[in-house]
Design a protein around this motif. Structure first.
Motif, mmCIF file in Angstrom:
data_model
loop_
_atom_site.group_PDB
_atom_site.id
_atom_site.type_symbol
_atom_site.label_atom_id
_atom_site.label_comp_id
_atom_site.label_asym_id
_atom_site.label_seq_id
_atom_site.Cartn_x
_atom_site.Cartn_y
_atom_site.Cartn_z
ATOM 1 N N UNK A 87 44.264 41.203 23.940
ATOM 2 C CA UNK A 87 43.173 41.719 24.779
ATOM 3 C C UNK A 87 43.196 41.074 26.159
ATOM 4 N N UNK A 88 43.454 39.741 26.211
ATOM 5 C CA UNK A 88 43.493 39.045 27.500
ATOM 6 C C UNK A 88 44.624 39.579 28.353
ATOM 7 N N UNK A 107 42.229 36.067 36.126
ATOM 8 C CA UNK A 107 43.138 36.075 34.967
ATOM 9 C C UNK A 107 42.912 34.837 34.111
ATOM 10 N N UNK A 108 42.775 33.664 34.757
ATOM 11 C CA UNK A 108 42.550 32.421 34.009
ATOM 12 C C UNK A 108 41.260 32.506 33.219
ATOM 13 N N UNK A 109 40.213 33.107 33.808
ATOM 14 C CA UNK A 109 38.939 33.214 33.088
ATOM 15 C C UNK A 109 39.089 34.079 31.845
ATOM 16 N N UNK A 111 41.800 34.403 29.921
ATOM 17 C CA UNK A 111 42.455 33.588 28.882
ATOM 18 C C UNK A 111 41.458 32.600 28.296
ATOM 19 N N UNK A 112 40.622 31.978 29.171
ATOM 20 C CA UNK A 112 39.638 31.005 28.673
ATOM 21 C C UNK A 112 38.631 31.686 27.756
ATOM 22 N N UNK A 113 38.211 32.926 28.077
ATOM 23 C CA UNK A 113 37.293 33.647 27.196
ATOM 24 C C UNK A 113 37.918 33.870 25.812
ATOM 25 N N UNK A 114 39.189 34.341 25.774
ATOM 26 C CA UNK A 114 39.839 34.618 24.480
ATOM 27 C C UNK A 114 40.015 33.349 23.660
ATOM 28 N N UNK A 151 37.481 28.337 36.093
ATOM 29 C CA UNK A 151 38.369 29.336 36.683
ATOM 30 C C UNK A 151 37.980 29.674 38.112
ATOM 31 N N UNK A 152 36.675 29.439 38.520
ATOM 32 C CA UNK A 152 36.215 29.749 39.874
ATOM 33 C C UNK A 152 36.802 28.807 40.898
ATOM 34 N N UNK A 153 37.378 27.686 40.452
ATOM 35 C CA UNK A 153 37.906 26.696 41.393
ATOM 36 C C UNK A 153 39.433 26.627 41.336
ATOM 37 N N UNK A 154 40.063 27.626 40.706
ATOM 38 C CA UNK A 154 41.528 27.679 40.626
ATOM 39 C C UNK A 154 42.026 28.694 41.645
#
Length: 843
Positions: A87-88, A107-109, A111-114, A151-154
């Protein structure tokens, strides 16, 4: 207002995705647990994430906001790492298409959600929380929101990330909470619906499977119209398919065999007019001709409460196997009653009462059924209770194990009989023992015959054990089948080691090939008939340790069960063979001694005849000449004649002294009184001295000398004795060589020694005495009738003995062109060592 509209739009998209899930689960079930299930859920939730990510709310610096957390977190929660990553990946691809400066952080967010959803699911599984509900999904949404904040700071400055969060944190929090909670509750609800539907479907399948396995078909018959409704199992029972049956009562009755048809029709009519249940057993015939037994149970009911609307509802059960078993039981009962063996069945109760006996039991024991049934069969052992086999039977009854024994019983008339009893337990479906069945046979004649055979076998075994000779048996495969004690002692194998092994183990290795052929001809010949013991023969046999010995073997061929067998007896002939060999040696020695005595007696006669002539000749000359000197006197004879007679007397005396010396020398040699002092001696000097000494004898007869003297080193000898031997041989060469002939004298090395060869041109040695050269008094002619001055015949005998004293040898042979070749061999004196007996040996 724009934020609210955006949230509402994404929630609508989530609702659309949830509707997709509802419609999908309405027609398809999720697969069982596994990778396929995870992939399917990941694909479904990934598709929903594509919808929401493709229609985002755009913020500053390229940031986008949507309800992506819902499908992605729930993909990790419900589908694990595999589904969450699927899904990610779909959402990430969509985010990259949307673009913007914050695409990487988006995109990083995802992956972190999954990952958050998958970790939360593992924690819930370990705590056995199978369902989350409203509070659980709220907590999951808050945890997922917090986990995605980094993820907001990447990929952008911290100030930019803080600005975006300060502006859009309500959208982020509301979208994630509503998306995760709403979509999670929908999916959890759909899972319960699917589980209930699956359980219901499983129940239906289980019921159908149970009825199919039990052969139970359900049917409904309309009483008024005669219409029939059958389930699939009923069609299977009747052996027809739905398309080949017109579903009427008459069509059904046509399947019933004619003998049962009227009865079944009457029973159905009676059941239609009664509210009581009915039962019926009948036979049907399937289209392929198979006859089946059907047991039917039914009830007449009213579907709407009116009598006019009636129907018969019932089940049909295929009892063909049951009927076959019943017929089989009846057949078995008849078979038991006609069996030649006695059969007894007893209950597994306290005293094991007898419930059945067959006719053969009555014939064997003489007891009638009314005398046996209800009683324990121990009355058959009256007065015979001390048999150990009865203890085996009691243990078998107590443990429920089968047993087979042979015991003595008593007939009704009191006579004893031997019975073989096979006792077996009978168990019910639960494995509990309900009865014991005993099968007995009258084996009195067999037991008595076995006793006679056993007594004979014991007698034979005693004879075999006491037999002094080895006795063994061999089968057609050349395997040893019996081996008595004498065979164990003779061959060294124990019975356990040798039984079953090849007979060739008892044959020396070098004789096995020939033995295989003999065995094949003797045992394996199909035309060979049994026969008695064959002729005795002595062969070589082999012991276990590999040693061999002579054995006297006799064989007997016979058959057992049509298979050829051979019994062999073996007797150790070592002592007899040794004794025979000793007798042969003694016989040879006696023969040699007789021959030696004969030769000694002949030599004595020869010696007396020869010596009497040899001694008488010079003595007669001495006496004659002395008598003439005495009678005539010196004056009458004159000086010259007197000197001649005196010279003849001296010559005869010297000849007589020479004879006596030779006899004495030979006597000393025979008595061992001549000692040889062996020292290295120059061979060339030795032969040169001999030639110089004997030279005048050759000159007197004008005999030419051919010499071949080489420097061959030294010989080990006694110089005086060796010189005497050479002079004897050279003197013989001069004596027997004709005048003006030639004598060859050679000297050369030969086989670790030196050979002296003297070859003349005389007549040679007669062939009849050539192999006797060296014997005392051996001459070419008879001294009693010959006028020859050949000599005493002791020279070669003395020479031979002297050479052997010096560890050498003498050879006399005839030359290829005539004449005599005399050879003396003496060991080389270069390297000599001393033996333990102080004799010398050439190295």
């Amino acid at each position: 207002m724009i934020l609210a509209l955006s949230v509402i739009k994404n929630i609508g998209l989530l609702s659309l995705g949830a509707l997709m899930l509802i419609l999908l689960t309405q027609y398809r079930s999720f697969p069982e647990q596994g990778v396929r299930r995870q992939l399917l859920i990941g694909l479904l939730l990934g598709s929903i994430s594509i919808l929401v990510v493709a229609a985002p709310l755009h913020g500053p610096f390229g940031a986008t906001f949507d309800t992506r957390a819902g499908p992605l977190v729930l993909a990790g929660y419900f589908a694990g790492p595999v589904g969450g990553l699927v899904a990610a990946a779909l959402a990430a691809a969509t985010r990259m298409v949307v673009g913007g400066g914050a695409a990487i952080s988006g995109v990083i967010s995802m992956v972190l959600f999954a990952v958050t959803g998958a970790v939360y699911a593992e924690i819930a599984r370990r705590r056995n929380h199978t369902r989350q509900g409203l509070l659980g999904f709220l907590a999951l949404s808050l945890i997922a929101t917090a986990a995605a904040l980094p993820a907001f700071f990447i990929g952008q400055p911290v100030e930019t990330g803080l600005t975006v969060l300060q502006t859009y944190w309500p959208v982020l929090l509301i979208g994630n909470t509503v998306g995760v909670t709403m979509l999670g509750l929908i999916i959890e609800f759909l899972q319960r619906i699917c589980a209930d539907r699956d359980r219901y479907a499983l129940t239906l399948r289980t019921s159908a499977l149970a009825r199919q396995a039990g052969g139970i078909g359900v049917w409904v018959s309309e009483v008024d119209t005669g219409k029939l409704t059958w389930d699939p199992v009923q069609h299977d029972l009747m052996g027809v398919t739905p398309d080949r049956f017109d579903r009427t009562r008459d069509a059904f009755l046509e399947r019933v065999v004619p003998e049962d048809r009227d009865r079944v029709q009457a029973e159905l009519a009676a059941a239609a007019g009664s509210q009581a249940p009915f039962k019926s057993l009948f036979r049907i015939r399937t289209p392929d001709g198979e006859v089946r037994y059907i047991r039917s149970h039914g009830l007449c009911v009213s579907s709407d409460g009116y009598v006019d609307s009636r129907r018969l509802i019932g089940v049909n059960i295929d009892v063909t196997r049951e009927q076959e078993l019943q017929s089989q039981v009846e057949l078995n009962s008849a078979a038991l009653d006609s069996a030649v063996c006695g059969v007894l069945i007893a209950e597994a109760a306290d005293d094991y009462p007898t419930v059945y006996i067959n006719s053969a039991f009555t014939e064997i024991t003489g007891y009638r059924p009314h005398e046996v049934l209800g009683r324990n069969c121990r009355f058959l052992n009256a007065g015979l209770e001390d048999q150990p086999e009865l203890d085996i039977v009691r243990r078998a009854l107590a443990t429920g194990e089968p047993c087979t024994v042979t015991l003595r019983n008593r007939r009704k008339d009191g006579t004893i009989l031997w019975n073989t009893l096979n006792l077996s337990p009978i168990r019910d479906r639960n494995g509990d023992i309900t009865h014991f069945i005993g099968v007995q046979d009258d084996v009195t004649e067999q037991v008595l015959a076995r006793q006679v055979i056993a007594e004979g076998r014991d007698q034979i075994e005693a004879i075999l054990a006491a037999a002094p000779d080895a006795i063994l048996s061999v089968d057609s495969r050349q395997r040893i089948t019996s081996f008595n004690d004498a065979a164990v002692r003779l061959f060294g194998w124990s019975s356990e080691e040798i039984l079953g092994r090849s007979i060739h183990e008892l044959v020396p290795v070098n004789a096995r090939k020939a033995h295989v052929e003999l065995v094949r001809n003797y045992i394996a010949d199909p035309d060979s008939a049994p026969g008695p013991m064959s002729a005795l023969r002595i062969v070589r046999a082999r012991r276990k340790d590999g040693g061999s010995f002579p054995a006297l073997i006799s064989l007997a061929r016979y058959q057992i069960g049509g298979e050829p067998m051979v019994t062999a007896t073996a007797h150790d002939m070592s002592e007899i063979v040794q004794a025979n060999e000793e007798l042969v040696r003694l016989s040879d020695r006696l023969r040699d001694q007789l021959e030696e005595a004969y030769r000694a007696n002949e030599a004595k006669d020869h010696f007396l005849a020869h010596m009497s002539h040899e001694l008488r000749t010079p003595l007669n000359a001495i006496i004659g000449f002395a008598d003439m000197l005495t009678t005539l006197g010196l004056e009458r004879l004159g000086r010259d004649r007197s000197n001649e007679y005196v010279h003849d007397i001296k010559r005869s005396g010297e000849h007589l002294l020479s004879l006596i010396n030779e006899i004495l020398d030979l006597s000393k040699l025979k008595a061992g009184q001549v000692e040889a002092t062996l020292k290295p001696t120059d061979a060339y000097g030795l032969i040169e001295e001999a030639v110089t000494t004997i030279g005048p004898a050759f000159t007197k007869k004008s005999i030419g000398l051919e010499t071949d003297f080489r420097d061959v080193g030294t010989v080990l000898c006694d110089r005086r004795l060796a010189l005497q031997c050479l002079l004897n041989l050279m003197s013989n060469a001069a004596k027997f060589s004709p005048e003006e002939s030639r004598v060859a004298i050679r000297l050369h090395r030969d086989n670790q020694g030196v050979r002296f060869v003297i070859e003349d041109e005389g007549e040679g040695v007669p062939a009849k005495i050539l192999d006797r050269v060296g014997e005392p008094f051996l001459r070419h002619d008879d001294p009693l009738t010959s006028n020859s001055q050949e000599g005493s015949g002791l020279g070669l005998a003395i020479t031979k003995s002297l050479i052997e004293k010096q560890k050498g040898w003498l050879r006399i042979a005839n030359g290829a062109k005539g004449g005599t070749v005399a050879s003396i061999w003496l060991p080389s004196g270069n390297r000599v060592k001393s033996n333990r007996d102080n004799s010398l040996e050439v190295c």
